[in-house]
Scaffold this active site. Structure first.
Site, PDB file in Angstrom:
ATOM      1  N   GLY A   1      25.386   9.680   5.273  1.00  0.00           N
ATOM      2  CA  GLY A   1      24.682   8.619   5.984  1.00  0.00           C
ATOM      3  C   GLY A   1      23.406   9.055   6.658  1.00  0.00           C
ATOM      4  O   GLY A   1      22.759  10.012   6.241  1.00  0.00           O
TER       5      GLY A   1
ATOM      6  N   LEU B   1      28.091   4.955  -1.068  1.00  0.00           N
ATOM      7  CA  LEU B   1      26.995   5.716  -0.456  1.00  0.00           C
ATOM      8  C   LEU B   1      27.280   7.225  -0.366  1.00  0.00           C
ATOM      9  O   LEU B   1      28.268   7.645   0.234  1.00  0.00           O
ATOM     10  CB  LEU B   1      26.726   5.162   0.955  1.00  0.00           C
ATOM     11  N   ASP B   2      26.389   8.036  -0.950  1.00  0.00           N
ATOM     12  CA  ASP B   2      26.459   9.503  -0.876  1.00  0.00           C
ATOM     13  C   ASP B   2      27.748  10.080  -1.459  1.00  0.00           C
ATOM     14  O   ASP B   2      28.163  11.187  -1.091  1.00  0.00           O
ATOM     15  CB  ASP B   2      26.292   9.983   0.585  1.00  0.00           C
ATOM     16  N   GLN B   3      28.370   9.339  -2.365  1.00  0.00           N
ATOM     17  CA  GLN B   3      29.640   9.800  -2.932  1.00  0.00           C
ATOM     18  C   GLN B   3      29.548  10.079  -4.422  1.00  0.00           C
ATOM     19  O   GLN B   3      30.556  10.382  -5.065  1.00  0.00           O
ATOM     20  CB  GLN B   3      30.739   8.736  -2.700  1.00  0.00           C
TER      21      GLN B   3
END
Lengths: 282, 282, 282, 282
Positions: free
Chosen positions: C200, C226-228
């Site tokens: 994040g 998100l960001d995964q």
């Protein structure tokens, strides 16, 4: 914030830190950073102290005049740098632009506290890069006939631009002794090997030939002995049998960019102290 | 050489370095190392200073008594450590011996300035290792029925051996709050991940599952919140798709050994200052 | 040299390498690079093979047609990439230029085998950078009112420029699911932390708060979480208590540049194979 | 799982991978790992392939006999290693125990697939270490008078213990040519510098003197030219002006342990192929 930075080395003796901090305190300065080091083998004391000039009773030359007697008594080699006086840096390049672009984009982003009044090159390849960033580009070709005059030309150019730091950002010419002596510990080079391994030409090819598993880059002050000056910073990157000498050249560029910019930043922020052929990087 | 080391933190204010160095100078001490740091955000001053005790006018408690009024005036949190007083370290282990052997062989080689009077384990697997190095091995199995009493037993054991530092060298049991509170910032753990990633059990399996390209290890002081204590040191190692979770466990052992021993050495040489949930490692 | 590269994954079974190399040999190809990997846990076979097209009997679609029956029989997921077909890459940026300049200077130096037909941004800050390198710059501001239409606008723009790879070079907007699904495993992001730590916003501030001793950067394919997404590359850099969150931001830029460009180069040279949420990077 | 590993190098030519994998497939083997590499400059093909012996039609010598004609036709230099045949490793040490303890604790933990039948030393310092792990310790002091006979004594000792790999774990004596020639590419040394920098004695002192910012360690096969043999692995560690030559010695020990054990593991798992004075480490 306006600051002053004092760099000192002298024979080790009791009371040095107390004396210097007392001087700053007496004139109303507040210390921001203080670092000291003693080389036990050589019995030499090194110190870097930076303080805020707001509320400090002295300015530029007055600081020097007030500190000089203390320094003399303690046999100090010393320098005061004022953050307000930005260094003026000349970039020397040849054909490869990776270090140049890296420095220019860092400078544009505000990472490098200096002015960049001129780019000098023995070729015209990087003229467009200089133009894109609006920096004067001076082409000083080095040939058998011009070689003799080039040193004088460069020194005159440095004076005209009031240069105090020279960065050889992959400048592929040997710097002449006269030029080096005019700028002692002010010329920063990036050598594309982990010095002292692979001195001289084509270090990545030497590295490939030797079958090393790591390649390196070294940033150092230029002295009259080739690739032997005081080392400011170094780094390495892993390679394998899969990497040809050409791959090493490509991988090495990243090392060169980062090591050179780190060394330059340390120099610009007065964190490098040269002693003998070594550096103390605070 | 016998030395004293002073660790300080307090609100930042002018004259702190001068005051402390003045104290040392006044009593005849020669400073060997001095390092300070100011956290601008929090306005906190941190300092570590080590000086030679030869020729120094004060000894152990007299140093503390003489410094106390200065510290009080400046609102310092502080500690004096004497090099002559070696720390006494208990090693806690379970079944895996790589950190234990590493610490024992470093200790035997004179790298760790401490005494190792006891090894504690919830299993008997590493008893032969302890015996080889001639260190008492205490087996305190942790079961549903013994769990309640184990905290008291461990605290008594620590007192009996006059322990001041506890190293969890891959001890696979949760430490109880009562034990942690009895040894604040004196229990050092090695967690086999790059914290805060992969808290808790089986971090290498978590790392493998997530497909990371680097694995890590983290040494930290133990607090009552699992894997959340102040970090002393960390390191990472590159992995690839070729590495199974089992390979990561093997590669991770090297990280764990090195990170734990570096953290312990920093602790033993009084270079770690805890502030809030972070460390300043001088 | 013109080459073809085959990327395969399928259930592991005897004879896979022999079958694929037999196919290449039969049609007159000479293998330049071959790498295979078997994930024992999942029993999945992965392979990358690159061969010279000089003397090879088949061209583009004919290769696909000839290989399809083999692939079907072996239940392969597969792709053929021809070096002659350069990828077309769109760069998305916001205000920070370090990754952009790095990619542009690498591209100019011939390090990145792709075309860069367009730069897209939600701000105008980097328009001059785009202009310096002569690349069209499209400003698509993202506001509460435009947000709904931006996805369609971006997709149309990508189609107009025949884009097949999108690089988020510090693009500070959340990518919408519709856009992500239109470019599966073709959108490469650089996240400024060592994922999965500090997901994040403001990861360096999170890192500073936690007191970590290393900061990182992670390049990954963008998925709707998100960001995964699958990690392509990561790296870290050492920090200390001396580094403020601002220092970490500066140090992190070097990581971001290098990790993003390495990931992009791996993607462009067809060395990345996504399987589940992980990558095999040959 | 019992496996066979084939290591090959030969002039590059079409069909090599297909031929070798065809051989394995024909006799019922399932490939576990395959890696190949072509040195374009030298036009040499390198390959390592490991397959499961369960269900394979041939055993030890039969594999060699069946493969020999293929190898001959293709002008291959080659070797087959069977996982069932554990290597027998002699450790040579002098006084410093860090590498010895590291190897012994790894061996005890099952990390090193080999037997350790004997430890040889020119001093008696590490006899207790050998005894702790129950390994015979042979003291062969090297003096002016014994020097002549020591080579014969060592060779006899290696034969008596059926040694096939010799590890110089900080053995501070020059190995004689006769011994080296008896064990070509089977004697592994750890040199405490980043070769080719700082060849010879006291490399950390040389490194300190030169003011380098990174120190290294190099593991290589021993050849008759001092510190010039094929490099298997290398690594480095950051140092600063704060580190004396003594600190470098301490920091270097960690490098030496890790680099030596990595090199030995690569050797024991048949991942090292020597070609000229370089290695391919698969």
């Amino acid at each position: 914030m306006a600051t002053a930075t004092l760099l000192i080395h002298c024979p080790d003796q009791p009371g040095l830190v107390n004396t210097v901090t007392g001087f700053i305190l007496y004139h109303g300065g507040n210390i921001l950073h203080l670092d000291q080091h003693v080389d036990r083998g050589a019995n030499v004391f090194f110190m870097r102290v930076e303080w805020a000039l707001e509320g400090f009773a002295l300015n530029g030359d007055a600081i020097r005049n007030a500190f000089a007697p203390i320094a003399k008594e303690r046999q100090m080699a010393w320098n005061v740098h004022l953050s307000e006086k930005r260094r003026r840096v000349a970039l020397f390049v040849t054909k490869e632009g990776h270090c140049l672009y890296d420095l220019l984009s860092r400078h544009e982003a505000g990472e490098l506290p200096c002015d960049l009044p001129v780019i000098v090159s023995n070729h015209e390849h990087l003229k467009p890069a200089a133009e894109r960033f609006g920096i004067p580009f001076v082409h000083t070709p080095v040939t058998a006939t011009t070689k003799a005059g080039i040193e004088a030309e460069h020194i005159a150019l440095m004076k005209a631009h009031e240069i105090d730091t020279i960065v050889l950002a992959r400048y592929m010419q040997i710097i002449t002794p006269g030029f080096i002596e005019a700028y002692p510990n002010q010329i920063i080079n990036i050598h594309h090997s982990f010095l002292p391994a692979f001195v001289g030409a084509k270090p990545y090819h030497q590295a490939h030939e030797r079958g090393v598993k790591l390649i390196g880059a070294t940033s150092h002050y230029v002295t009259t002995e080739l690739d032997q000056g005081p080392i400011i910073d170094q780094d390495v990157s892993r390679v394998s049998h899969r990497d040809s000498a050409t791959d090493m050249v490509r991988l090495g560029k990243d090392l060169e960019k980062i090591v050179l910019s780190r060394a330059l930043l340390a120099h610009l922020t007065n964190r490098v102290l040269v002693y003998g052929n070594r550096t103390v990087v605070f």
